[in-house]
Motif scaffolding. Structure first.
Motif, PDB file in Angstrom:
ATOM      1  N   ARG A 185      -4.540   3.689   6.423  1.00  0.00           N
ATOM      2  CA  ARG A 185      -5.135   4.793   5.666  1.00  0.00           C
ATOM      3  C   ARG A 185      -4.053   5.769   5.232  1.00  0.00           C
ATOM      4  N   TYR A 186      -4.421   6.680   4.329  1.00  0.00           N
ATOM      5  CA  TYR A 186      -3.471   7.596   3.729  1.00  0.00           C
ATOM      6  C   TYR A 186      -3.804   9.051   4.080  1.00  0.00           C
ATOM      7  N   VAL A 230      -8.758   7.294   3.352  1.00  0.00           N
ATOM      8  CA  VAL A 230      -7.927   8.490   3.416  1.00  0.00           C
ATOM      9  C   VAL A 230      -8.378   9.398   4.555  1.00  0.00           C
ATOM     10  N   GLU A 270       1.343  10.407   2.692  1.00  0.00           N
ATOM     11  CA  GLU A 270       1.973   9.352   3.483  1.00  0.00           C
ATOM     12  C   GLU A 270       0.962   8.276   3.823  1.00  0.00           C
ATOM     13  N   TYR A 271       1.497   7.128   4.252  1.00  0.00           N
ATOM     14  CA  TYR A 271       0.655   5.989   4.615  1.00  0.00           C
ATOM     15  C   TYR A 271       0.804   5.686   6.097  1.00  0.00           C
ATOM     16  N   VAL A 289       2.152   6.058  -2.364  1.00  0.00           N
ATOM     17  CA  VAL A 289       2.394   7.386  -1.789  1.00  0.00           C
ATOM     18  C   VAL A 289       3.050   8.269  -2.841  1.00  0.00           C
ATOM     19  N   ILE A 326      -1.436  12.047  -2.464  1.00  0.00           N
ATOM     20  CA  ILE A 326      -1.212  11.152  -1.328  1.00  0.00           C
ATOM     21  C   ILE A 326       0.155  11.463  -0.725  1.00  0.00           C
ATOM     22  N   ASN A 362       0.817  -1.209   0.000  1.00  0.00           N
ATOM     23  CA  ASN A 362       0.000   0.000   0.000  1.00  0.00           C
ATOM     24  C   ASN A 362       0.854   1.264   0.000  1.00  0.00           C
ATOM     25  N   ALA A 363       1.969   1.223   0.683  1.00  0.00           N
ATOM     26  CA  ALA A 363       2.829   2.403   0.770  1.00  0.00           C
ATOM     27  C   ALA A 363       3.418   2.785  -0.574  1.00  0.00           C
TER      28      ALA A 363
END
Length: 212
Positions: free
Chosen positions: A206-207, A181, A199-200, A150, A197, A146-147
């Motif tokens: 969530r972002y 988010v 940061e994670y 970013v 976006i 997921n990161a």
């Protein structure tokens, strides 16, 4: 119609009817983007000065019961909605077909209470069967993958985005991903807005986003 309303707003169905109205109102808010229905956890603010001993243990026990009954793996809002809807349906049918044959008001109240409790038991079993095939729709991806998004732009899906909730859509490799988010307020983010976006957060999955 009058018979339906009489059943819906008479004991014991009336108790579940009130809960069902709350569920309907909740999903109306979800449809217009004011609540995040895909949140799988409960946000509980614990007052440490309220002399609530063993809260963490109680939550752990509750979680174990949820898993044991097969109600895990999908958003909590969906589980509660199904439980209330099925319980209401079973209780309403019982009140319509069986309860009128029970003599005396006291006996009707006792039988109605027992029927409502039994309906909740039936709802638990049926809900567990319904949510089982739904779990694959709510798979949580790992933070490492997921990161990787970013820095990309996303399209806001909810009416507002604040510190508590928000959803957006981001395109990666030709596919669209729906993500959770949040953003600091005040902001100009709304449905259809383009955001960046930043940061994670692996703890909350969530972002952090900001208006592009």
């Amino acid at each position: 119609m009058s018979s339906f309303l009489e059943v819906a707003f008479s004991y014991p169905t009336a108790i579940l009817s009130a809960l069902l109205l709350v569920v309907i109102f909740y999903w109306l808010l979800a449809l217009i983007g004011l609540v995040d229905f895909e949140s799988s956890s409960l946000d509980i603010d614990v007052d440490t000065d309220a002399h609530l001993d063993g809260d963490a243990g109680d939550i752990s026990v509750l979680a174990s019961y949820v898993v044991a009954m097969g109600l895990n793996g999908v958003p909590f809002s969906i589980v509660v909605s199904l439980l209330i809807l099925i319980s209401w349906t079973v209780t309403a049918l019982f009140s319509e077909w069986i309860l009128p044959w029970v003599p005396t008001m006291l006996f009707k109240a006792l039988v109605g209470t027992a029927a409502m409790i039994a309906a909740v038991g039936v709802a638990i079993v049926m809900t567990a069967r319904i949510v089982k095939p739904m779990r694959k729709l709510f798979v949580t991806h790992s933070a490492t993958s997921n990161a990787s998004i970013v820095g990309q732009t996303c399209l806001v899906l909810t009416q507002t985005v604040d510190e508590r909730f928000g959803r957006a859509e981001v395109s990666t490799n030709g596919a669209s991903i729906n993500i959770r988010v949040w953003a600091t307020t005040p902001n100009t983010l709304g449905k259809g807005a383009v955001a960046r976006i930043l940061e994670y957060d692996p703890q909350a999955s969530r972002y952090l986003i900001v208006a592009e």
